[in-house]
Design a protein around this motif. Sequence first.
Motif, PDB file in Angstrom:
ATOM      1  N   GLU A  18      77.872 -19.104 111.879  1.00 26.30           N
ATOM      2  CA  GLU A  18      77.756 -17.807 112.553  1.00 26.30           C
ATOM      3  C   GLU A  18      78.580 -16.706 111.899  1.00 26.30           C
ATOM      4  N   TRP A  19      79.739 -17.037 111.385  1.00 26.82           N
ATOM      5  CA  TRP A  19      80.643 -16.017 110.868  1.00 26.82           C
ATOM      6  C   TRP A  19      80.354 -15.620 109.435  1.00 26.82           C
ATOM      7  N   SER A  20      79.429 -16.286 108.782  1.00 21.44           N
ATOM      8  CA  SER A  20      79.159 -15.958 107.384  1.00 21.44           C
ATOM      9  C   SER A  20      77.944 -15.044 107.265  1.00 21.44           C
ATOM     10  N   MET A  21      77.933 -14.247 106.226  1.00 21.15           N
ATOM     11  CA  MET A  21      76.808 -13.376 105.961  1.00 21.15           C
ATOM     12  C   MET A  21      76.550 -13.400 104.462  1.00 21.15           C
ATOM     13  N   GLN A  22      75.306 -13.418 104.089  1.00 25.79           N
ATOM     14  CA  GLN A  22      74.939 -13.430 102.685  1.00 25.79           C
ATOM     15  C   GLN A  22      74.207 -12.133 102.363  1.00 25.79           C
ATOM     16  N   TRP A  23      74.468 -11.602 101.152  1.00 26.74           N
ATOM     17  CA  TRP A  23      73.863 -10.350 100.740  1.00 26.74           C
ATOM     18  C   TRP A  23      73.127 -10.552  99.424  1.00 26.74           C
ATOM     19  N   GLN A  24      72.012  -9.873  99.262  1.00 21.94           N
ATOM     20  CA  GLN A  24      71.249  -9.892  98.012  1.00 21.94           C
ATOM     21  C   GLN A  24      71.507  -8.581  97.281  1.00 21.94           C
ATOM     22  N   LEU A  25      71.934  -8.670  96.035  1.00 19.99           N
ATOM     23  CA  LEU A  25      72.176  -7.482  95.222  1.00 19.99           C
ATOM     24  C   LEU A  25      70.901  -7.132  94.455  1.00 19.99           C
ATOM     25  N   MET A  26      70.390  -5.946  94.691  1.00 15.79           N
ATOM     26  CA  MET A  26      69.211  -5.442  93.990  1.00 15.79           C
ATOM     27  C   MET A  26      69.689  -4.539  92.849  1.00 15.79           C
ATOM     28  N   CYS A  27      68.869  -4.390  91.826  1.00  9.63           N
ATOM     29  CA  CYS A  27      69.219  -3.486  90.734  1.00  9.63           C
ATOM     30  C   CYS A  27      69.309  -2.061  91.284  1.00  9.63           C
ATOM     31  N   PRO A  28      70.430  -1.366  91.044  1.00  8.10           N
ATOM     32  CA  PRO A  28      70.558  -0.005  91.574  1.00  8.10           C
ATOM     33  C   PRO A  28      69.662   1.007  90.862  1.00  8.10           C
ATOM     34  N   ALA A  29      69.120   0.650  89.696  1.00 11.28           N
ATOM     35  CA  ALA A  29      68.262   1.575  88.965  1.00 11.28           C
ATOM     36  C   ALA A  29      66.799   1.480  89.390  1.00 11.28           C
ATOM     37  N   CYS A  30      66.306   0.230  89.609  1.00 11.94           N
ATOM     38  CA  CYS A  30      64.876   0.081  89.899  1.00 11.94           C
ATOM     39  C   CYS A  30      64.579  -0.698  91.187  1.00 11.94           C
ATOM     40  N   GLY A  31      65.584  -1.347  91.778  1.00 10.03           N
ATOM     41  CA  GLY A  31      65.386  -2.030  93.049  1.00 10.03           C
ATOM     42  C   GLY A  31      64.911  -3.464  92.961  1.00 10.03           C
ATOM     43  N   THR A  32      64.726  -4.011  91.755  1.00  8.20           N
ATOM     44  CA  THR A  32      64.265  -5.384  91.640  1.00  8.20           C
ATOM     45  C   THR A  32      65.360  -6.367  92.072  1.00  8.20           C
ATOM     46  N   ASP A  33      64.928  -7.530  92.591  1.00  9.29           N
ATOM     47  CA  ASP A  33      65.906  -8.552  92.975  1.00  9.29           C
ATOM     48  C   ASP A  33      66.112  -9.567  91.848  1.00  9.29           C
ATOM     49  N   SER A  34      65.517  -9.298  90.699  1.00  8.82           N
ATOM     50  CA  SER A  34      65.661 -10.168  89.536  1.00  8.82           C
ATOM     51  C   SER A  34      66.914  -9.749  88.772  1.00  8.82           C
ATOM     52  N   VAL A  35      68.076 -10.231  89.236  1.00 14.38           N
ATOM     53  CA  VAL A  35      69.362  -9.856  88.660  1.00 14.38           C
ATOM     54  C   VAL A  35      70.032 -11.109  88.105  1.00 14.38           C
ATOM     55  N   GLU A  36      70.561 -11.007  86.896  1.00 19.23           N
ATOM     56  CA  GLU A  36      71.164 -12.160  86.219  1.00 19.23           C
ATOM     57  C   GLU A  36      72.433 -11.707  85.504  1.00 19.23           C
ATOM     58  N   ASN A  37      73.240 -12.694  85.094  1.00 20.77           N
ATOM     59  CA  ASN A  37      74.436 -12.400  84.322  1.00 20.77           C
ATOM     60  C   ASN A  37      74.080 -11.565  83.101  1.00 20.77           C
ATOM     61  N   LYS A  38      74.997 -10.713  82.711  1.00 20.51           N
ATOM     62  CA  LYS A  38      74.779  -9.867  81.539  1.00 20.51           C
ATOM     63  C   LYS A  38      74.361 -10.706  80.343  1.00 20.51           C
ATOM     64  N   ASP A  39      73.228 -10.375  79.778  1.00 19.05           N
ATOM     65  CA  ASP A  39      72.710 -11.059  78.586  1.00 19.05           C
ATOM     66  C   ASP A  39      72.652 -12.575  78.763  1.00 19.05           C
ATOM     67  N   PHE A  40      72.587 -13.037  80.014  1.00 15.58           N
ATOM     68  CA  PHE A  40      72.506 -14.452  80.358  1.00 15.58           C
ATOM     69  C   PHE A  40      73.674 -15.259  79.788  1.00 15.58           C
ATOM     70  N   SER A  41      74.848 -14.635  79.747  1.00 16.21           N
ATOM     71  CA  SER A  41      76.057 -15.295  79.248  1.00 16.21           C
ATOM     72  C   SER A  41      76.576 -16.298  80.259  1.00 16.21           C
ATOM     73  N   PRO A  42      77.424 -17.217  79.816  1.00 19.94           N
ATOM     74  CA  PRO A  42      78.081 -18.120  80.781  1.00 19.94           C
ATOM     75  C   PRO A  42      78.902 -17.303  81.789  1.00 19.94           C
ATOM     76  N   ASP A  43      79.056 -17.842  82.987  1.00 20.05           N
ATOM     77  CA  ASP A  43      79.756 -17.121  84.055  1.00 20.05           C
ATOM     78  C   ASP A  43      81.125 -16.608  83.640  1.00 20.05           C
ATOM     79  N   HIS A  44      81.888 -17.403  82.882  1.00 18.15           N
ATOM     80  CA  HIS A  44      83.245 -16.978  82.547  1.00 18.15           C
ATOM     81  C   HIS A  44      83.273 -15.787  81.595  1.00 18.15           C
ATOM     82  N   GLU A  45      82.144 -15.443  80.995  1.00 19.18           N
ATOM     83  CA  GLU A  45      82.094 -14.288  80.107  1.00 19.18           C
ATOM     84  C   GLU A  45      81.657 -13.019  80.834  1.00 19.18           C
ATOM     85  N   VAL A  46      81.109 -13.132  82.028  1.00 19.26           N
ATOM     86  CA  VAL A  46      80.619 -11.949  82.735  1.00 19.26           C
ATOM     87  C   VAL A  46      81.482 -11.568  83.931  1.00 19.26           C
TER      88      VAL A  46
END
Length: 98
Positions: A18-46
């Motif tokens: 009940e106390w948790s909430m999840q949010w979806q980040l959309m691209c602020p330029a075009c609104g797509t929900d297809s968002v990925e790490n910069k240049d598909f780098s490993p997490d520790h690089e982004v």
Amino acid sequence: MPVPHSEALVPVQKDTQEWSMQWQLMCPACGTDSVENKDFSPDHEVATVHPDRDDYDSPLGTRGGYVRVDLTCGEGHGFAFIIGNHKGAEFVGVVARV
């Protein structure tokens, strides 16, 4: 034209605690929900953690520590998701990445 802030970060309904909430980040330029790490780098690089300083060095123009996650949408728009904290004040923002 950029996406309004109310459409860039939208709540997602999940059957979780009940106390948790999840949010979806959309691209602020075009609104797509297809968002990925910069240049598909490993997490520790982004994702970078910046120490808590009293300077106004956050990309949001706020003082204190922050976490920056560099992202790219499927259309190629680059941006950074910023989570900042300074002495109890929390900030969340999206900043264009060049």
